[in-house]
Scaffold this motif. Structure first.
Motif, short mmCIF file in Angstrom:
data_model
loop_
_atom_site.label_atom_id
_atom_site.label_comp_id
_atom_site.label_asym_id
_atom_site.label_seq_id
_atom_site.Cartn_x
_atom_site.Cartn_y
_atom_site.Cartn_z
N TYR A 52 -9.37 1.80 -8.54
CA TYR A 52 -8.75 0.90 -9.52
C TYR A 52 -7.50 0.28 -8.91
CZ TYR A 52 -6.63 -0.88 -13.73
OH TYR A 52 -6.08 -1.72 -14.66
N THR A 53 -7.38 -1.02 -9.05
CA THR A 53 -6.17 -1.74 -8.67
C THR A 53 -5.75 -2.58 -9.87
OG1 THR A 53 -7.39 -3.63 -7.79
CG2 THR A 53 -6.85 -1.87 -6.24
N VAL A 54 -4.67 -3.33 -9.74
CA VAL A 54 -4.16 -4.14 -10.84
C VAL A 54 -5.21 -5.11 -11.36
CG1 VAL A 54 -2.41 -5.85 -11.50
CG2 VAL A 54 -1.79 -3.93 -10.03
N GLY A 55 -6.06 -5.64 -10.49
CA GLY A 55 -7.07 -6.59 -10.90
C GLY A 55 -8.33 -5.96 -11.46
N GLY A 56 -8.46 -4.65 -11.43
CA GLY A 56 -9.64 -3.96 -11.93
C GLY A 56 -10.22 -3.05 -10.86
N TYR A 58 -12.80 -1.97 -7.85
CA TYR A 58 -13.58 -2.56 -6.77
C TYR A 58 -14.28 -1.45 -6.00
CZ TYR A 58 -10.23 -1.28 -3.11
OH TYR A 58 -9.44 -0.59 -2.24
#
Length: 118
Positions: A52-56, A58
């Protein structure tokens, strides 16, 4: 790392030993064969690992559970997919991983248990 390659960890199924990490430019499915460092492996399972990263989320990497194998020489096309062995036999498993219950190692040619499908 190339933009379209995916970090992949190879794990030997019977001993759970890691065979190392490679980058693949294709997504192997169970039943596919993979050649690595002069050895051939059959893909039994594939696991996705996400982060999980800030953008969702991956796809970070995949793990392939494999076993050493030889590429089958006998294949049959059944309903648009390749299966191991002679699919005209009653005992054929119609699988990418297993030839049949009676004689799984093959070959189908000359097998004394061959029974054609009615």
């Amino acid at each position: 790392m190339e933009p379209d390659s995916l970090p992949t960890e190879l794990i030997l199924t019977n001993s759970r030993q890691s065979l190392g990490r490679i980058n693949l430019d294709w997504m192997p499915q169970p039943g596919n064969y993979l050649d690595v460092e002069g050895k051939t492996y059959a893909v039994l399972e594939r696991h996705h690992h996400y982060q999980y990263t800030v953008g969702g989320y991956y796809l970070q990497k995949i793990s392939l559970h494999v076993k050493t194998a030889q590429r089958p020489t006998e294949k049959s096309l059944v309903e648009g997919r390749w299966v191991i062995g002679d699919a005209s036999c009653t005992f054929n498993a119609r699988s990418e991983l297993l030839r049949c219950a009676i004689h799984p190692e093959g070959p189908c040619e000359g097998c004394r248990f061959y029974e054609p499908i009615d």
